[in-house]
Design a protein around this motif. Structure first.
Motif, PDB file in Angstrom:
ATOM      1  N   ALA A 131       0.832  -1.205   0.000  1.00  0.00           N
ATOM      2  CA  ALA A 131       0.000   0.000   0.000  1.00  0.00           C
ATOM      3  C   ALA A 131       0.865   1.253   0.000  1.00  0.00           C
ATOM      4  O   ALA A 131       0.575   2.234  -0.694  1.00  0.00           O
ATOM      5  N   ARG A 132       1.933   1.242   0.767  1.00  0.00           N
ATOM      6  CA  ARG A 132       2.835   2.403   0.806  1.00  0.00           C
ATOM      7  C   ARG A 132       3.510   2.619  -0.547  1.00  0.00           C
ATOM      8  O   ARG A 132       3.897   3.748  -0.878  1.00  0.00           O
ATOM      9  N   ARG A 133       3.644   1.562  -1.316  1.00  0.00           N
ATOM     10  CA  ARG A 133       4.209   1.688  -2.668  1.00  0.00           C
ATOM     11  C   ARG A 133       3.146   2.049  -3.693  1.00  0.00           C
ATOM     12  O   ARG A 133       3.422   2.069  -4.892  1.00  0.00           O
ATOM     13  N   GLY A 134       1.933   2.311  -3.222  1.00  0.00           N
ATOM     14  CA  GLY A 134       0.890   2.819  -4.101  1.00  0.00           C
ATOM     15  C   GLY A 134      -0.186   1.849  -4.510  1.00  0.00           C
ATOM     16  O   GLY A 134      -1.088   2.203  -5.277  1.00  0.00           O
ATOM     17  N   ALA A 135      -0.144   0.606  -4.024  1.00  0.00           N
ATOM     18  CA  ALA A 135      -1.133  -0.393  -4.452  1.00  0.00           C
ATOM     19  C   ALA A 135      -2.543   0.019  -4.048  1.00  0.00           C
ATOM     20  O   ALA A 135      -2.803   0.333  -2.885  1.00  0.00           O
ATOM     21  N   GLU A 136      -3.437   0.024  -5.019  1.00  0.00           N
ATOM     22  CA  GLU A 136      -4.865   0.237  -4.764  1.00  0.00           C
ATOM     23  C   GLU A 136      -5.605  -1.097  -4.690  1.00  0.00           C
ATOM     24  O   GLU A 136      -6.684  -1.194  -4.121  1.00  0.00           O
ATOM     25  N   LEU A 137      -5.028  -2.090  -5.323  1.00  0.00           N
ATOM     26  CA  LEU A 137      -5.559  -3.451  -5.354  1.00  0.00           C
ATOM     27  C   LEU A 137      -4.391  -4.396  -5.136  1.00  0.00           C
ATOM     28  O   LEU A 137      -3.313  -4.194  -5.703  1.00  0.00           O
ATOM     29  N   ILE A 138      -4.579  -5.411  -4.295  1.00  0.00           N
ATOM     30  CA  ILE A 138      -3.559  -6.437  -4.101  1.00  0.00           C
ATOM     31  C   ILE A 138      -4.147  -7.779  -4.520  1.00  0.00           C
ATOM     32  O   ILE A 138      -5.154  -8.224  -3.966  1.00  0.00           O
ATOM     33  N   ALA A 139      -3.525  -8.386  -5.521  1.00  0.00           N
ATOM     34  CA  ALA A 139      -3.946  -9.702  -6.005  1.00  0.00           C
ATOM     35  C   ALA A 139      -3.197 -10.772  -5.210  1.00  0.00           C
ATOM     36  O   ALA A 139      -1.977 -10.691  -5.060  1.00  0.00           O
TER      37      ALA A 139
END
Length: 270
Positions: free
Chosen positions: A156-164
């Protein structure tokens, strides 16, 4: 973003599994999917020697996934195995985005739990991965990784809006309840959508009783508030879902779990 979850069963023939991936991707794209997520071990199921099927990311299997992505116009994430260089393999996700070089994520947390020792044959990775798909940031994790909140916070801190989260979840008492809880908890931990995609429950009763994690199905999408917006059964299923990724920013502003997080010091005497 419109995504598809391909809850299916892979076999032991990588070519047949690639054909299945292609057919399911075509079906998903026909319904408008921009990203198709397949389970862990899509190249070859667990329970057989993996060194015999492992290929590098520039090999024919990952190349086949990339060609499917290019031809259909949808990004594809799927589990495979790559050589590690120490006699073991790596449990790898191939990430194929049209117009981009193939990326790979090597599973960081190995499944040395519940009587199974993944590290005996699989070497761990050490680098989180986030990629751009259809104008959005997508992070990845694999199966047992879902038990480790810090990885999801870092994505999330690296910008992920979605995690698969492709998986081949092991069967056993309480395991389904843990899978469901963890998928929603990780979404709450980092105020991010989590799409957890499992191998379906095998048709073969013998595989269901295997010590190897061969899948129980029950793929799930949880939104950044932890609400379940898609919940599959045990059998094979391919479905397409529209995600409003603007909810991520709203959830992070409301819960402030990333902004308020503090580092807890460790005990220097340990």
């Amino acid at each position: 973003m419109r995504i598809a979850l391909a809850q299916c069963n892979s076999g032991t023939d990588p070519d047949a599994n690639l054909d299945l991936l292609e057919r399911l991707t075509e079906r998903a794209v026909a319904d408008g999917a921009e990203l198709v997520i397949f389970p862990e071990a899509m190249m070859c199921r667990f329970g057989v020697p993996l060194g015999d099927v492992a290929q590098p990311l520039d090999g024919p299997w990952a190349g086949g996934v990339a060609r499917v992505a290019e031809r259909t116009g949808a990004a594809v994430i799927a589990g495979m195995f790559t050589p590690s260089g120490d006699g073991r393999v790596r449990n790898t996700l191939v990430i194929a985005v049209p117009g981009e070089p193939v990326r790979g994520y090597h599973k960081i947390h190995l499944y040395d739990a519940f009587g199974f020792a993944e590290s005996r044959t699989v070497a761990p990775g050490d680098e989180p991965v986030v990629v751009d798909v259809a104008g959005h940031r997508v992070g990845v994790a694999t199966c047992y990784d879902i038990r480790f909140p810090a990885l999801f916070v870092e994505l999330a801190r690296r910008g992920a809006e979605l995690i698969a989260v492709p998986a081949s979840w092991g069967a056993g008492p309480g395991k389904l309840e843990q899978w469901r809880l963890l998928a929603s908890a990780r979404a709450l931990d980092c105020a991010t959508y989590v799409a957890a995609v499992g191998q379906a429950l095998p048709d073969d009763p013998g595989l269901r009783e295997s010590a190897a994690p061969t899948g129980i199905g029950h793929s799930r999408i949880s939104d950044p508030f932890g609400s379940v917006i898609a919940d599959y059964g045990a059998q094979q299923q391919l479905s397409v879902h529209d995600l409003d990724l603007s909810v991520v920013e709203k959830a992070r502003a409301a819960s402030a779990v990333l902004a308020n997080q503090r580092v807890i010091p460790t005990d220097p005497t340990e």
